[in-house]
Design a protein around this motif. Structure first.
Motif, PDB file in Angstrom:
ATOM      1  N   HIS B 102     -10.771 -59.804  47.910  1.00 30.02           N
ATOM      2  CA  HIS B 102     -11.397 -61.097  48.166  1.00 30.02           C
ATOM      3  C   HIS B 102     -12.906 -61.100  47.979  1.00 30.02           C
ATOM      4  O   HIS B 102     -13.525 -62.159  48.009  1.00 30.02           O
ATOM      5  CB  HIS B 102     -11.049 -61.574  49.583  1.00 30.02           C
ATOM      6  CG  HIS B 102      -9.613 -62.008  49.710  1.00 30.02           C
ATOM      7  ND1 HIS B 102      -9.162 -63.192  49.200  1.00 30.02           N
ATOM      8  CD2 HIS B 102      -8.539 -61.418  50.259  1.00 30.02           C
ATOM      9  CE1 HIS B 102      -7.856 -63.315  49.438  1.00 30.02           C
ATOM     10  NE2 HIS B 102      -7.455 -62.240  50.084  1.00 30.02           N
ATOM     11  N   LEU B 148      -1.787 -63.758  57.185  1.00 31.14           N
ATOM     12  CA  LEU B 148      -2.218 -62.377  57.327  1.00 31.14           C
ATOM     13  C   LEU B 148      -1.038 -61.475  57.675  1.00 31.14           C
ATOM     14  O   LEU B 148      -0.891 -60.392  57.146  1.00 31.14           O
ATOM     15  CB  LEU B 148      -3.279 -62.250  58.422  1.00 31.14           C
ATOM     16  CG  LEU B 148      -4.666 -62.714  58.030  1.00 31.14           C
ATOM     17  CD1 LEU B 148      -5.653 -62.456  59.155  1.00 31.14           C
ATOM     18  CD2 LEU B 148      -5.114 -61.965  56.801  1.00 31.14           C
ATOM     19  N   ALA B 152       1.604 -63.276  51.280  1.00 30.05           N
ATOM     20  CA  ALA B 152       2.110 -64.396  50.491  1.00 30.05           C
ATOM     21  C   ALA B 152       3.139 -63.810  49.539  1.00 30.05           C
ATOM     22  O   ALA B 152       2.793 -63.204  48.536  1.00 30.05           O
ATOM     23  CB  ALA B 152       0.981 -65.087  49.728  1.00 30.05           C
ATOM     24  N   LEU B 171     -10.211 -60.833  62.058  1.00 30.09           N
ATOM     25  CA  LEU B 171     -10.173 -61.107  60.621  1.00 30.09           C
ATOM     26  C   LEU B 171     -10.095 -62.600  60.342  1.00 30.09           C
ATOM     27  O   LEU B 171     -10.781 -63.118  59.457  1.00 30.09           O
ATOM     28  CB  LEU B 171      -8.977 -60.407  59.981  1.00 30.09           C
ATOM     29  CG  LEU B 171      -9.208 -58.949  59.595  1.00 30.09           C
ATOM     30  CD1 LEU B 171      -7.911 -58.262  59.244  1.00 30.09           C
ATOM     31  CD2 LEU B 171     -10.165 -58.883  58.415  1.00 30.09           C
TER      32      LEU B 171
END
Ligand SMILES: [Cu+2]
Lengths: 429, 385
Positions: B102, B148, B152, B171
């Motif tokens: 990310h 999280l 996915a 997070l």
């Protein structure tokens, strides 16, 4: 050269010593958790004994040869028979005594010790005698040049062949049982494990008992089982080659796209039983004393307030002292309290643990887990789990492909977990 | 020999030095083109939109005030501040587990990202796909935690199921922090882009930024920053109010016959023109025709193919309610439209579609199928779609 021979002897000695200490330092095999695994370990130890003894023999023989056959230096007499006798006597006894000692401290299964002891007590004097006879023969005349010896070659081909064949036959039943199991118990819960970059997806058939229906239960990275019951996994892969590895259960199997590979194992211990033994805090588990002290003194939650009352740490407490103090809390029956830990703040696992009305050991474990939650960030949470990893470098995120096997005490507990998951997965709101 | 040692030893010394990578003083300024900021179609290969130095400095300063990088805080500074502690913890965990995909500032541009389809989420847009809330709303905290924990499915976003709850919390906080920062930055650039030109544009037109213009623009930007921050905070805090909750009475799951009837209706709806599903997902559900133009891209400008619905990969979760929300709200940031606002479909119709879509992977023969029909989760060989 003779002194160098001793130096080179150090290398194999260090190698053997490494194996000996490994059992104590945790470099050796982790504690086995499945019945087949225990038998695999047995095979490992038999192999270790055979190869170990062979290794030791050959290394010592080489050292012996170099030591006694080395060319005398200028002006120095070759080893005389008298001095030789003493040296030779030492060569007979010292290694033997050393190995006897090793055998005593090396925490191997009994059968491996017997194997080792047997081959040492017979093989060592035999081989040394042969070497000594050879040496005597050599002292009489000049060195002999020899280009190959058919009988010797036949011997060193046939003996390993017999050993290997013997091993092959010896391990066959175990292999068969793992690979071609004949009796699948009627009540095993089927589960599909699908490797994908980068997760292990556990698929249960859902309430209807059938795979490939919309009520299938998908759980990433968490496999559930019951103590003493077999788990039959249909192993698959979705993208690339993965390797399903349960180190403690001695299960390792490649997952191949397009194939469904059956894998089975059982668990000797439940997860909680496995954790119980390690519930106590060690000094290393206390990672931040200052943070812990602040949290306890601030007493922002009921649990921390309780700790403020009971712990009573001096301001300059060492990690060891803190660990000691926490261990005292572990032994307390009144640390868990619904007002300190309301049900909805606790995980399913914790609520189940509380529901088992813990016996003394279990209570320590429960208290440890509650303390871990209460003091998150300043103590290291109890890290004992049955890990599932991918033993194939399958891509960039390979190291994220880590899962966990959770073994319940009873089938009822597993059912309870499944039911909860079913209702979560079927959520329509 | 000695000479060789002389070469190797300094090299060995370099090793630890090379590994101790320093953190930058602040998050990197985002590199947008003008088109990316305004949302208008910009020409390909357009230059980065960089405001003149004094304006950029002001933007950087405003961002730094609102969203300082947690790694730069001193230990004593955070000792008495639980919010900062949590952000620092989140940032450290992010650095360990997420940054390689990310990216440092949540732009989805970590070193791993180049090889990934779909690309890791760029948090700076403030748009999230897999959520329980309505299309334009922010995700709730539970939504973030769910992504999280479960990942996915079908993308490289991994599940962090085994991470302790407190770490997941930290997070999630940090993801929100990065997202808010990114959105604020974009808003400030947008405000400036409407009023002013970049350094190069000025130069090209032979203009300069006059002091009075500059001061005026800085004032506008400062005001915008304040307002935007408030709206952002509110949007995240009120996300819960936008959760899409289906009516319980519309569901037909418990009764097998009713369920089959619902699936059959769903199939008709799927193939019919009222839903329009086949336009993107195809009459065989396999989404084999490539979309063109804006439909083929997501809002970040990445290739965004419709899902092959026979694969059973539900990135946003496979619970009935998840799929309901996908169909009802559409998928934010992608071309997948909302059916909740489609006057031709009732809520019950949507459930029929959901039931159909959920059984389709296990009964791919329900739609006219090409030669092979492989059911089940493991026969899926193309994770990219
Ligand atoms: Cu893997």
């Amino acid at each position: 050269m003779s002194k160098w021979s001793l130096f080179f002897l150090l290398v194999p000695v260090a190698g053997v010593a490494l194996f000996a200490v490994a059992e104590y330092t945790g470099w050796s095999l982790p504690p086995v958790q499945s019945t087949l695994g225990a038998r695999m370990d047995h095979l490992y130890y038999v192999l270790l004994a055979i190869t170990g003894v062979t290794f030791i023999f050959t290394q010592l023989a080489i050292a012996f040869l170099v030591y006694f056959y080395s060319k005398p230096r200028q002006g120095v007499q070759p080893v005389t028979t008298g001095g030789g006798a003493l040296a030779m006597g030492l060569w007979f006894t010292v290694p033997l005594a050393g190995f006897a000692l090793l055998l005593m401290v090396f925490p191997m299964p009994v059968e491996s010790r017997l194997w080792m002891a047997l081959s040492l007590s017979v093989g060592w004097p035999l081989m040394m005698s042969l070497l000594v006879i050879g040496r005597k023969a050599r002292q009489k005349g000049a060195a002999m040049y020899m280009h190959g010896n058919t009988s010797l070659e036949v011997i060193w081909t046939i003996i390993p062949t017999i050993v290997f064949l013997g091993l092959a036959v010896y391990q066959m039943p175990l292999w068969e049982e793992f690979r071609y199991p004949r009796t699948k118990p009627a009540d095993v819960m089927p589960v599909r494990v699908v490797g994908r970059q980068f997760e292990w997806r556990m698929v249960y058939p859902g309430p209807d008992g059938k795979f490939d229906t919309p009520d299938d239960l998908h759980i990433p990275n968490e496999l559930h089982a019951t103590k003493g019951k077999e788990v039959w996994v249909d192993l698959r892969a979705m993208d690339v080659l993965h390797s399903f590895f349960l180190p403690l259960h001695r299960v390792k199997q490649d997952a191949v796209p397009g194939l469904t590979i059956p894998v089975w194992f059982d668990s000797i211990q439940s997860t909680w039983e496995y954790q119980e033994g390690a519930a106590d805090y060690a000094a290393e588990d206390v990672i931040d004393v200052t943070k812990l002290q602040t949290a306890v003194n601030d007493a922002k939650t009921p649990a921390l307030a309780y700790l403020k009352e009971t712990l009573k740490l001096p301001a300059d407490a060492t990690p060891a002292a803190v660990a000691k103090g926490l261990d005292d809390v572990l032994a307390k029956t009144d640390f868990y309290d619904a007002s300190r830990f309301p049900d909805d703040t606790l995980s399913f696992e914790m609520r189940q643990l509380i529901g088992t009305k813990p016996a003394e050991k279990r209570l320590r474990l429960l208290n440890r887990k509650l303390l871990d939650i209460t003091l998150a960030d300043s103590v290291r949470p109890l890290g004992r789990h049955f890990d599932i990893v991918c033993a194939e470098l399958c891509g960039w995120g390979h190291y994220k492909m880590k899962g966990r096997l959770f073994v319940h005490d009873t089938p009822e507990q597993l059912d309870e977990w499944l039911k909860t998951q079913y209702s979560l997965q079927g959520a329509v709101r | 020999m000695r000479y060789r040692f002389g070469v190797i030893a300094p090299l060995l010394l370099l090793f630890p030095l090379g590994c101790a990578k320093q953190f930058p003083a602040d998050y990197a300024a985002s590199k947008y083109t003008r088109g990316q900021i305004t949302g208008e179609a910009g020409e390909a290969g357009a230059a980065t939109f960089t405001p003149p130095a004094p304006i950029q400095a002001k933007i950087d300063q405003l961002l730094h005030e609102q969203y300082p990088p947690p790694w730069a805080w001193s230990d004593s500074e955070i000792a008495s501040d639980p919010t900062k502690q949590s952000l620092r913890k989140g940032q450290q965990l992010y650095q360990k587990h997420c940054i390689h995909c990310h990216g440092l500032s949540g732009a989805g541009d970590g070193p791993t990202s180049a090889s990934l389809v779909p690309r890791p989420r760029d948090f700076r847009r403030g748009i999230f796909k897999w959520k329980s809330t309505s299309s334009r709303a922010k995700p709730t905290r539970e939504d973030l935690l769910r992504v999280l924990k479960e990942g996915a499915n079908g993308t490289s976003m991994p599940p962090f199921m085994l991470m302790p709850a407190d770490q997941l919390d930290a997070l999630a906080d940090y993801v929100v922090y990065l997202s808010k920062r990114g959105e604020l930055e974009r808003e400030l650039l947008l405000v400036y882009s409407q009023e002013g030109s970049t350094e190069e544009e000025l130069k090209k037109n032979g203009e300069t930024l006059s002091d009075s213009d500059r001061d005026e623009l800085i004032e506008v930007i400062t005001e915008t920053a304040e307002e935007k921050n408030e709206t952002l905070t509110e949007a995240w805090e009120t996300a819960k109010d936008f959760v899409v909750e289906p009516e319980e009475t519309d569901v037909t799951l418990s009764d097998a016959d009713a369920f089959e009837a619902s699936v059959a209706r769903g199939k008709e709806l799927y193939l019919g023109s009222n839903s329009g599903c086949t336009k993107c997902h195809g009459v065989d559900g396999r989404a084999q025709t490539k979309l063109s133009g804006a439909d083929s891209l997501d809002i970040w400008g990445n290739e965004n193919a419709p899902r092959n619905l026979t694969l059973g990969l539900f990135r946003g979760g496979r619970r009935p309610v998840d799929v309901y929300r996908r169909v009802h709200e559409g998928i934010a940031g992608s071309s997948m439209p909302s059916q909740g606002s489609n006057p031709k479909l009732t809520k019950k119709d949507i459930w029929d579609l959901v039931n159909f879509v959920r059984v389709l992977p296990d009964r791919p023969e329900m739609l006219q199928a090409p030669a092979q029909s492989l059911g089940g989760v493991a026969s899926q060989v193309t994770p990219g779609h």
